[in-house]
Design a protein around this motif. Sequence first.
Motif, mmCIF file in Angstrom:
data_model
loop_
_atom_site.group_PDB
_atom_site.id
_atom_site.type_symbol
_atom_site.label_atom_id
_atom_site.label_comp_id
_atom_site.label_asym_id
_atom_site.label_seq_id
_atom_site.Cartn_x
_atom_site.Cartn_y
_atom_site.Cartn_z
ATOM 1 N N GLY A 121 12.306 10.369 40.396
ATOM 2 C CA GLY A 121 12.783 11.497 39.609
ATOM 3 C C GLY A 121 12.256 11.533 38.195
ATOM 4 N N GLY A 122 11.706 10.423 37.705
ATOM 5 C CA GLY A 122 11.147 10.422 36.367
ATOM 6 C C GLY A 122 10.042 11.446 36.188
ATOM 7 N N GLY A 157 16.960 21.516 36.999
ATOM 8 C CA GLY A 157 16.707 20.888 38.288
ATOM 9 C C GLY A 157 16.675 19.373 38.178
ATOM 10 N N ALA A 158 16.060 18.856 37.097
ATOM 11 C CA ALA A 158 15.996 17.410 36.908
ATOM 12 C C ALA A 158 17.383 16.821 36.678
ATOM 13 C CB ALA A 158 15.078 17.088 35.732
ATOM 14 N N VAL A 159 18.196 17.509 35.890
ATOM 15 C CA VAL A 159 19.569 17.034 35.652
ATOM 16 C C VAL A 159 20.361 17.029 36.953
ATOM 17 C CG1 VAL A 159 21.745 17.576 34.489
ATOM 18 C CG2 VAL A 159 19.585 17.731 33.233
ATOM 19 N N LEU A 160 20.211 18.073 37.759
ATOM 20 C CA LEU A 160 20.906 18.130 39.047
ATOM 21 C C LEU A 160 20.443 17.016 39.981
ATOM 22 C CD1 LEU A 160 20.940 21.985 39.602
ATOM 23 C CD2 LEU A 160 22.954 20.515 39.453
ATOM 24 N N TYR A 161 19.149 16.710 39.936
ATOM 25 C CA TYR A 161 18.618 15.623 40.769
ATOM 26 C C TYR A 161 19.338 14.316 40.446
ATOM 27 C CZ TYR A 161 15.210 12.355 42.768
ATOM 28 O OH TYR A 161 14.615 11.358 43.481
ATOM 29 N N TYR A 162 19.441 14.007 39.161
ATOM 30 C CA TYR A 162 20.096 12.753 38.784
ATOM 31 C C TYR A 162 21.611 12.827 38.936
ATOM 32 C CZ TYR A 162 15.837 10.503 37.385
ATOM 33 O OH TYR A 162 14.603 9.907 37.418
ATOM 34 N N VAL A 200 20.027 4.211 37.815
ATOM 35 C CA VAL A 200 19.749 5.645 37.848
ATOM 36 C C VAL A 200 19.401 6.156 36.453
ATOM 37 C CG1 VAL A 200 20.712 7.927 38.329
ATOM 38 C CG2 VAL A 200 21.214 6.016 39.870
ATOM 39 N N VAL A 201 20.253 5.838 35.475
ATOM 40 C CA VAL A 201 20.033 6.327 34.114
ATOM 41 C C VAL A 201 18.765 5.730 33.519
ATOM 42 C CG1 VAL A 201 20.992 6.425 31.782
ATOM 43 C CG2 VAL A 201 22.495 6.697 33.762
ATOM 44 N N THR A 202 18.590 4.427 33.667
ATOM 45 C CA THR A 202 17.444 3.753 33.067
ATOM 46 C C THR A 202 16.136 4.218 33.697
ATOM 47 O OG1 THR A 202 18.824 1.819 32.668
ATOM 48 C CG2 THR A 202 16.450 1.509 32.516
ATOM 49 N N SER A 203 16.115 4.345 35.010
ATOM 50 C CA SER A 203 14.884 4.758 35.683
ATOM 51 C C SER A 203 14.492 6.180 35.310
ATOM 52 C CB SER A 203 15.043 4.643 37.201
ATOM 53 O OG SER A 203 15.245 3.305 37.573
ATOM 54 N N ALA A 239 18.888 15.676 46.629
ATOM 55 C CA ALA A 239 18.985 16.803 45.697
ATOM 56 C C ALA A 239 17.650 17.477 45.503
ATOM 57 C CB ALA A 239 19.519 16.321 44.354
ATOM 58 N N GLY A 240 16.575 16.685 45.528
ATOM 59 C CA GLY A 240 15.255 17.274 45.316
ATOM 60 C C GLY A 240 14.900 18.301 46.367
ATOM 61 N N PHE A 241 15.306 18.070 47.609
ATOM 62 C CA PHE A 241 15.006 19.022 48.677
ATOM 63 C C PHE A 241 15.772 20.324 48.469
ATOM 64 C CE2 PHE A 241 14.339 14.766 50.322
ATOM 65 C CZ PHE A 241 13.095 14.867 50.930
ATOM 66 N N ALA A 242 17.027 20.211 48.048
ATOM 67 C CA ALA A 242 17.824 21.418 47.816
ATOM 68 C C ALA A 242 17.341 22.163 46.576
ATOM 69 C CB ALA A 242 19.297 21.039 47.666
ATOM 70 N N VAL A 243 17.043 21.434 45.498
ATOM 71 C CA VAL A 243 16.591 22.077 44.263
ATOM 72 C C VAL A 243 15.240 22.746 44.466
ATOM 73 C CG1 VAL A 243 15.864 21.644 41.883
ATOM 74 C CG2 VAL A 243 17.944 20.574 42.763
#
Length: 637
Positions: A270-271, A303-308, A222-225, A532-536
């Motif tokens: 998510g990148g 939003g990106a932080v919440l996604y991850y 997750v973090v690396t991607s 998360a992307g759908f909710a954000v």
Amino acid sequence: MRELAGPLKWVCWAWAAAAAAVHLYFGGFGFPEPIQMRGFHLLVFTPLLFLLYPAFKTRSPRHRPSVFDWIWAVASGVPHAWVMWNWMAVADRMEYVDPFTPTMMVLGLVAIVTILEAIRRAVEPGLAIMVAVSLAYMQWGWLVPGLLNARPFTPEEIVEASWLVPTAGGVYGPLTGIVATIIAVFVLFGCFMQASGTGRLFSNFGSAVAGRYSGGPAKVAVVTSGLFGTMSGSSVSNVITTGSMTIPLMMRVGYRPAVAGGIESASSVGGALMPPVMGAAAFVMAEITNIPYGNILVAAAAGAVLYYFAILAAVHFEAKKLGLAPVPLHEIPAWREVLADAHLVIPIGVLVWLMTERWSGNFAAFAATLSMVGVAMLRRRSRMSPWQIVNALAQAGLTMAPLAVTIAGAGIVVSALTATGMVVAFGGIIKQLAGGSLPILLVLLALTVLVLGMGIPTTPSYIIAAAIGVPQVLELGAALNVDTLQAHMFVFYFAVLADTTPPVAAAAFAAAAIARASPLMTALHSSRFAIAGFAVGFAFIYDPGIMMRGGLVQIATSIAIMAGALTLFTSAWAGWLLAPMAMPLRLLLGGTGLAVAFLHAIPDPARLALALGMLGGVAAWQLAAGRRRAGAPGAVR
């Protein structure tokens, strides 16, 4: 892509490097006239695709172009060379007023056909079909009854609109201009990041941060991607780059192949959402909306932080439920190994600083690229040799080539939609189906973007959906003061997520190939981890605090509400919070999460209290139950 051999391999390699170097020079020292730059961009990249990509996977030569490939390559360059040579006449002509000569007609047809074939070979047959359908609609749309009826167009009008109207759309339209200027230089920056060893920094950092915890390999993925996504901007290439390492590691510690592929594809997608270097569609958004890219970075950050955050939460609950181990200690790099590459963060800081200071995107990326070369020289382990620098240029050129024809094809579609009035008609259909309801309109638009994303890449999917749906969102959202950036961010998020959603999910299918899992099951798990992307996406419309708007309290409350909702979602799906949960409790948590995320009629403090109360109550109940079991007669102590 072909595996060329002999002198031609080096000719194509040098060709791609030289083309990229010229784009980098223009990015720093100024571009020629727009029509010249767009013609040059397509001239140097379109012919290359016919030499590198075979016409057919099985019947075409794998190590050399055929005679027909050479004919295609030469033909594809002729229209763009003509435009470059006659750029002044093209720039000065009055569109649809000055004569469209037989020479222009022939060259326009050649340009359109060769771009269609290049898209089919090098990008996605679905996009080529969509472009062809758009052209067919211009020709025969007058036969379609009802709301979709279009006025008759002559063949000359169709070719002119699709090819030689640089102010509106088509092959030489503003979209091609964006790619030839801003996006091209950012692609170069990403390739130089990879060449310098920044990828090693990201990989080591991800392992050092997340590897020691339960389900460590998945958290490393997750973090690396997410970090790699800031370099590539392509979800599929991100999967291939990081997934070849993380997917086998996840499977080795106990993740099922489809789950491992789903985690990797959701993380890689998510990148494109993660600042400071988001996907190409984000740069297109900046140009379409005339909103500074720095403002888009700020709006996208939370939003990106919440996604991850949601992916990490889902991975954590999954790992706890399965009892998965962390990464073995001997495989986790020491922090001194991570810090040995820490200097490579400086160019990213240069990029962000220049963008926030309102320098142009192309100059910011140019300066960051040069600083990457200079900063890499500080340590032997990251120092780039002349060969590596030229190879980074070549890799950038090879990345730009498919993108060039992708955006040119999207320009043709936008031109057809605009000229026929299809934008208004289709937007009217969505609006009519919504019945004046903004929530229904948003759901319909989200589904439209996801369907578009099944057959075409993220950037053209975003462009087409934005042209169709954004005006409707702005109209129905006027009561909520929905602005242009909110509407475009909504469309952008769902265009990105289309790479994870079945039945056709490019990133998930690439991950499935590495994991040797079912593509459909991998796509389903990918959608689960990308929830998360759908909710954000909907939060951009209803919770402006997610976009860092309003006071500190409002921003913190909006982020906390969404974090609570996402924790409820992921916990319910995994069936674990602090201990296993039965189905009734999972349904309760899932339903509460939906209410917190989407029932915007409830005041924000009440939504936050509901999320925290439910999580705290279930956690306390599970802790108490665990203590009772531990204290029961006969319990193992």
